[in-house]
Design an enzyme around this catalytic site. Sequence first.
Site, PDB file in Angstrom:
ATOM      1  N   THR A  12      -5.268  -2.523  -5.437  1.00 51.24           N
ATOM      2  CA  THR A  12      -6.818  -2.957  -5.684  1.00 51.24           C
ATOM      3  C   THR A  12      -7.251  -3.349  -7.108  1.00 51.24           C
ATOM      4  O   THR A  12      -8.175  -4.126  -7.094  1.00 51.24           O
ATOM      5  CB  THR A  12      -7.448  -1.529  -5.467  1.00 51.24           C
ATOM      6  OG1 THR A  12      -7.261  -0.817  -4.218  1.00 51.24           O
ATOM      7  CG2 THR A  12      -8.876  -1.587  -5.842  1.00 51.24           C
ATOM      8  N   SER A  54      -0.208  -1.649  -1.702  1.00 49.69           N
ATOM      9  CA  SER A  54       1.012  -0.897  -1.995  1.00 49.69           C
ATOM     10  C   SER A  54       1.704  -0.023  -0.983  1.00 49.69           C
ATOM     11  O   SER A  54       2.790   0.320  -0.894  1.00 49.69           O
ATOM     12  CB  SER A  54       0.464   0.138  -3.262  1.00 49.69           C
ATOM     13  OG  SER A  54      -0.060   1.212  -2.597  1.00 49.69           O
ATOM     14  N   THR A  86      -2.608   2.269  -5.721  1.00 56.44           N
ATOM     15  CA  THR A  86      -2.571   3.509  -6.213  1.00 56.44           C
ATOM     16  C   THR A  86      -2.149   4.310  -5.277  1.00 56.44           C
ATOM     17  O   THR A  86      -1.673   5.347  -5.435  1.00 56.44           O
ATOM     18  CB  THR A  86      -4.043   3.960  -6.657  1.00 56.44           C
ATOM     19  OG1 THR A  86      -4.977   3.674  -5.609  1.00 56.44           O
ATOM     20  CG2 THR A  86      -4.653   3.232  -7.985  1.00 56.44           C
ATOM     21  N   ASP A  87      -2.108   3.739  -3.993  1.00 55.96           N
ATOM     22  CA  ASP A  87      -1.831   4.589  -2.715  1.00 55.96           C
ATOM     23  C   ASP A  87      -0.477   5.129  -2.977  1.00 55.96           C
ATOM     24  O   ASP A  87      -0.074   6.263  -2.469  1.00 55.96           O
ATOM     25  CB  ASP A  87      -1.959   3.915  -1.512  1.00 55.96           C
ATOM     26  CG  ASP A  87      -3.479   3.685  -0.988  1.00 55.96           C
ATOM     27  OD1 ASP A  87      -4.211   4.067  -1.605  1.00 55.96           O
ATOM     28  OD2 ASP A  87      -3.607   2.903  -0.016  1.00 55.96           O
TER      29      ASP A  87
HETATM   30  N1  ASP Z   1      -6.462   1.868  -2.238  1.00 54.70           N
HETATM   31  C1  ASP Z   1      -5.174   1.153  -2.807  1.00 54.70           C
HETATM   32  C2  ASP Z   1      -5.274   0.819  -4.228  1.00 54.70           C
HETATM   33  O1  ASP Z   1      -5.921   1.496  -5.299  1.00 54.70           O
HETATM   34  C3  ASP Z   1      -4.767   0.016  -2.073  1.00 54.70           C
HETATM   35  C4  ASP Z   1      -3.383  -0.086  -2.403  1.00 54.70           C
HETATM   36  O2  ASP Z   1      -2.691   1.040  -2.711  1.00 54.70           O
HETATM   37  O3  ASP Z   1      -2.847  -1.232  -2.523  1.00 54.70           O
HETATM   38  O4  ASP Z   1      -4.813  -0.107  -4.946  1.00 54.70           O
END
Ligand code: ASP
Length: 325
Positions: A12, A54, A86-87
């Site tokens: 993200t 991710s 973050t995932d």
């Molecule tokens: N929601 C995720 C992020 O915060 C998407 C990911 O992990 O790529 O980046």
Amino acid sequence: MRELVVLSLGGTIASVAHEAGGLVPVYGGDDLVRGLVLPPDVRLGALPLRTLPSPALSSDDVLAVRREIDVLADGGVSGVIVTQGTDTIEETAFMLELLGAAQRIPVVVTGAMRGADAAGADGPANLSAAVAAALAEHDPGRGVVVAFADRLHAARYVVKYSAGVVDAFSSPPVGPIGWVSEARARFALAPTPIEPLPVPSAPVPPVAVVQAGAGDDLRLLDALPDLGYGGAVIAAMGAGHVAAPAMPAVRRIAERLPVVVASRIAGGPTTRATYGYAGSELDLRKAGVVFATSLTASKARVLLGLLLADGASLEEIERRFEAIG
Ligand code: ASP
């Protein structure tokens, strides 16, 4: 002049709204570092490695990051910041930690909850906090650090606890190990150091995570060996419990594959000798499983995969989980 490098993987923090709808990672490290305010004696370079969401990051991608960190350390870089979605930060950071990525120079992982073009985008603030953490005096025992919302977390404990709020990370059962204030990182705690695992030369075998639920007989476990899994993690209830009807399947799988029992509660911990009913930890121990203690099922999956890639015996697997969990 101190040089830091941002290794960007996507997520993200690197995402903007796509014309077809939804956020999509497009930015590389250069876009992320542009305009960031730095101390006068610091240079921030950028190395785009991947532009992925991710969940798509594989063990091979993390191993590429691990190798790149060594190359950068050899070249005199004084710290590395990994930006990603973050995932899966809790898995990537932990894998880097297990592979001794922060032994030579600080390694800090960060991301963002809001897209790069969103109102109040948190990427630049998180990146600034990561820069502060990477500039702190190097302590190899501290391991890989996750910087998020001005808090500093140890890779071993950090979990994403919210998919909605900006301050999305916590570190059960210990809490963050430090914070950033006035562009300076303060580390208040240090985790017990981890004996690093070798960087695998063989592929990391797939490890399945199967979550237990009330009354579930876990029949899914029987399918794992024929699907090619090299090991299994059971995300068990409470301190490491499954329903009594699950025990036949647990005994069968533990004869065929290494099985780790984690708690489905972040931070656990699993216990070894508190309960004695059918499906409790004493029963599971007799079946030959290993306990993850405070490691989440996601982190147990990472550790078990690396140990299997290294050809570890069940005794060695148990020793490592005891030491790290
Ligand atoms: N929601 C995720 C992020 O915060 C998407 C990911 O992990 O790529 O980046």
